[in-house]
Design a protein around this motif. Structure first.
Motif, PDB file in Angstrom:
ATOM      1  N   HIS A  30       0.885  -1.316  -0.191  1.00 29.94           N
ATOM      2  CA  HIS A  30      -0.163   0.019   0.079  1.00 29.94           C
ATOM      3  C   HIS A  30       0.921   1.339  -0.071  1.00 29.94           C
ATOM      4  N   LEU A  31       2.024   1.206   0.680  1.00 34.16           N
ATOM      5  CA  LEU A  31       2.871   2.467   0.606  1.00 34.16           C
ATOM      6  C   LEU A  31       3.516   2.781  -0.680  1.00 34.16           C
ATOM      7  N   LYS A  32       3.905   1.585  -1.369  1.00 27.45           N
ATOM      8  CA  LYS A  32       4.381   1.877  -2.903  1.00 27.45           C
ATOM      9  C   LYS A  32       3.216   2.427  -3.578  1.00 27.45           C
ATOM     10  N   ASN A  33       2.057   1.745  -3.438  1.00 25.28           N
ATOM     11  CA  ASN A  33       0.737   2.581  -4.149  1.00 25.28           C
ATOM     12  C   ASN A  33       0.695   4.205  -3.961  1.00 25.28           C
ATOM     13  N   LEU A  34       0.702   4.294  -2.479  1.00 27.02           N
ATOM     14  CA  LEU A  34       0.649   5.642  -2.197  1.00 27.02           C
ATOM     15  C   LEU A  34       1.510   6.479  -2.959  1.00 27.02           C
ATOM     16  N   GLU A  35       2.925   6.197  -2.964  1.00 29.30           N
ATOM     17  CA  GLU A  35       4.172   6.804  -3.637  1.00 29.30           C
ATOM     18  C   GLU A  35       3.650   7.277  -5.051  1.00 29.30           C
ATOM     19  N   SER A  36       3.194   6.092  -5.785  1.00 30.31           N
ATOM     20  CA  SER A  36       2.924   6.059  -6.962  1.00 30.31           C
ATOM     21  C   SER A  36       1.884   7.071  -7.446  1.00 30.31           C
ATOM     22  N   ALA A  37       0.567   7.074  -6.433  1.00 32.96           N
ATOM     23  CA  ALA A  37      -0.254   8.074  -6.448  1.00 32.96           C
ATOM     24  C   ALA A  37      -0.102   9.528  -6.467  1.00 32.96           C
ATOM     25  N   VAL A  38       1.064   9.727  -5.537  1.00 31.47           N
ATOM     26  CA  VAL A  38       1.536  10.936  -5.188  1.00 31.47           C
ATOM     27  C   VAL A  38       2.284  11.404  -6.527  1.00 31.47           C
ATOM     28  N   ALA A  39       3.075  10.709  -6.975  1.00 36.65           N
ATOM     29  CA  ALA A  39       4.102  11.133  -8.033  1.00 36.65           C
ATOM     30  C   ALA A  39       3.076  11.248  -9.166  1.00 36.65           C
ATOM     31  N   SER A  40       1.977  10.638  -9.405  1.00 36.14           N
ATOM     32  CA  SER A  40       1.046  10.724 -10.417  1.00 36.14           C
ATOM     33  C   SER A  40       0.027  11.963 -10.253  1.00 36.14           C
ATOM     34  N   ASN A  41       0.210  12.526  -8.962  1.00 35.97           N
ATOM     35  CA  ASN A  41      -0.618  13.748  -8.620  1.00 35.97           C
ATOM     36  C   ASN A  41      -2.194  13.257  -8.708  1.00 35.97           C
ATOM     37  N   ASN A  42      -2.451  11.909  -8.362  1.00 35.06           N
ATOM     38  CA  ASN A  42      -3.846  11.519  -8.374  1.00 35.06           C
ATOM     39  C   ASN A  42      -4.409  11.419  -6.993  1.00 35.06           C
ATOM     40  N   LEU A  43      -5.181  12.498  -6.821  1.00 34.36           N
ATOM     41  CA  LEU A  43      -5.727  12.442  -5.313  1.00 34.36           C
ATOM     42  C   LEU A  43      -6.439  11.679  -4.922  1.00 34.36           C
TER      43      LEU A  43
END
Length: 177
Positions: free
Chosen positions: A142-155
């Motif tokens: 889930h942490l990796k998914n969070l990092e990816s979502a932050v990097a792609s700016n997907n709120l």
């Protein structure tokens, strides 16, 4: 250190196990993995019986500190680990709260905040008991998914992963406390 029974017993076998535990309490010494631990006069106990959906379940839990029985070097190491672990947990809780506040305000959390959360999460994973490995692996996914979502700016995905991380943290606390 732990001893775990996870098998089918008949009622006589279970009675013998419980009588052995009762004998330990009566003697004031709890025998575990070849070592005998002093049992204090009073300690925290949780006993729960319930009948639900056609079956009875019982949970018995007790705990007390054994630190006084460690030699000073081992005691210091355990105390250091506990303090470090507790401070990491507190930082994680604060960071998670701050990131949730950002998403509720319609913003993706700041990169520095996310990176601090990631660093603390990795520190937690490194200090985690081996029994927690499966739960930690799920948390780290889930942490990796969070990092990816932050990097792609997907709120939307950021908010979703923060909920998943919070749920995993609560479940870990409940399971491994």
């Amino acid at each position: 250190m732990k001893t775990k029974i996870n098998k089918t017993l008949d009622r006589e076998e279970l009675a013998e196990v419980l009588e052995e535990i009762a004998a330990n309490f009566r003697s004031g010494k709890f025998k575990l993995e070849g070592r005998s631990w002093q049992i204090p006069a009073a300690f925290d106990v949780r006993l729960k019986h319930k009948e639900k959906k056609g079956r009875i379940a019982t949970r018995i839990e007790w705990h007390w500190s054994t630190l006084d029985e460690y030699d000073s070097a081992a005691r210091e190491e355990v105390v250091r680990w506990q303090e470090s672990f507790d401070s990491v947990k507190k930082r994680l809780a604060r960071s998670l709260k701050e990131m949730n506040r950002s998403t509720k305000n319609g913003q993706v959390p700041e990169g520095d905040l996310v990176q601090a959360f990631v660093a603390d999460s990795n520190a937690m994973a490194a200090a985690a008991d081996p029994d927690w490995q499966e739960a930690m692996d799920e948390y780290l996914d889930h942490l990796k998914n969070l990092e990816s979502a932050v990097a792609s700016n997907n709120l939307e995905v950021v908010a979703h992963e923060l909920r998943d991380l919070a749920t995993r943290m609560k479940n870990c606390h409940r399971e491994f406390k």
